[in-house]
Design a protein around this motif. Structure first.
Motif, PDB file in Angstrom:
ATOM      1  N   TYR A 120     -53.552 -51.211   9.606  1.00 37.39           N
ATOM      2  CA  TYR A 120     -52.821 -49.917   9.055  1.00 37.39           C
ATOM      3  C   TYR A 120     -52.467 -50.289   7.728  1.00 37.39           C
ATOM      4  CZ  TYR A 120     -49.289 -46.354   8.315  1.00 37.39           C
ATOM      5  OH  TYR A 120     -48.606 -45.378   7.596  1.00 37.39           O
ATOM      6  N   THR A 121     -52.657 -49.421   6.920  1.00 35.11           N
ATOM      7  CA  THR A 121     -52.213 -49.475   5.426  1.00 35.11           C
ATOM      8  C   THR A 121     -51.686 -48.099   5.286  1.00 35.11           C
ATOM      9  OG1 THR A 121     -53.953 -50.695   4.712  1.00 35.11           O
ATOM     10  CG2 THR A 121     -52.857 -49.874   2.872  1.00 35.11           C
ATOM     11  N   SER A 122     -50.604 -48.174   4.632  1.00 33.31           N
ATOM     12  CA  SER A 122     -49.657 -46.783   4.345  1.00 33.31           C
ATOM     13  C   SER A 122     -50.461 -46.280   3.267  1.00 33.31           C
ATOM     14  CB  SER A 122     -48.254 -47.179   4.050  1.00 33.31           C
ATOM     15  OG  SER A 122     -48.282 -48.239   2.784  1.00 33.31           O
ATOM     16  N   ALA A 123     -50.297 -44.964   3.099  1.00 35.69           N
ATOM     17  CA  ALA A 123     -50.819 -44.093   2.094  1.00 35.69           C
ATOM     18  C   ALA A 123     -50.070 -44.424   0.583  1.00 35.69           C
ATOM     19  CB  ALA A 123     -50.493 -42.810   2.372  1.00 35.69           C
ATOM     20  N   ARG A 124     -50.799 -44.465  -0.209  1.00 33.72           N
ATOM     21  CA  ARG A 124     -50.205 -44.554  -1.648  1.00 33.72           C
ATOM     22  C   ARG A 124     -49.624 -43.357  -2.058  1.00 33.72           C
ATOM     23  NH1 ARG A 124     -54.584 -47.573  -5.510  1.00 33.72           N
ATOM     24  NH2 ARG A 124     -54.403 -49.550  -4.514  1.00 33.72           N
ATOM     25  N   LYS A 125     -48.491 -43.467  -2.840  1.00 35.69           N
ATOM     26  CA  LYS A 125     -47.738 -42.490  -3.249  1.00 35.69           C
ATOM     27  C   LYS A 125     -48.086 -42.141  -4.801  1.00 35.69           C
ATOM     28  CE  LYS A 125     -43.885 -43.147  -0.287  1.00 35.69           C
ATOM     29  NZ  LYS A 125     -42.582 -43.242  -0.161  1.00 35.69           N
TER      30      LYS A 125
END
Length: 125
Positions: A120-125
């Motif tokens: 899992y990789t968090s979405a970039r902001k």
């Protein structure tokens, strides 16, 4: 040996192992000193637990699934965990599946759940 014969033989072994007291991967609850047998693709785990003063003393052996008459390529590993009543323990099987064991109140039963591991990789902001 044809694929059909191998498949029928494997099905007979799985039915027999469930009939003699072990649990298949579909079952999710077991009692003290009741054997549990869990199949996870290329891995197989067997274990049991002992109730000890509101603690589930879990013993689990994880190894390669037996393929026909071939010996496993790697050794098995034995895990022991003291799981308090109402608590959980997770064991990584090394096959992309984690097993989560939960000890019931008064250590009267344990449940096991198969958890898939995903990156899992968090979405970039």
């Amino acid at each position: 040996m044809t694929a059909f014969t191998r498949g029928a033989g494997l099905a007979a072994v799985l039915v027999l192992s469930t009939a003699v007291g072990g649990l298949s991967a579909q079952a999710d609850s077991f009692k003290p000193l009741q054997g549990v047998s869990l199949h996870m693709g290329t891995k197989h785990a067997v274990g049991y637990y002992v109730a000890d003063a509101d603690v589930c003393q879990l013993t689990l052996v994880v190894g390669d699934e037996i393929q026909e008459d071939a010996l496993p390529q790697t050794g098995s590993a034995r895990f022991r965990a003291a799981v308090g009543a109402g608590k959980t323990a997770r064991i990584d099987t090394g096959s992309g599946t984690e097993l989560e064991f939960r000890c019931a109140p008064d250590a009267t039963a344990m449940t096991v759940e198969h958890l898939k591991q995903v990156a899992y990789t968090s979405a970039r902001k």
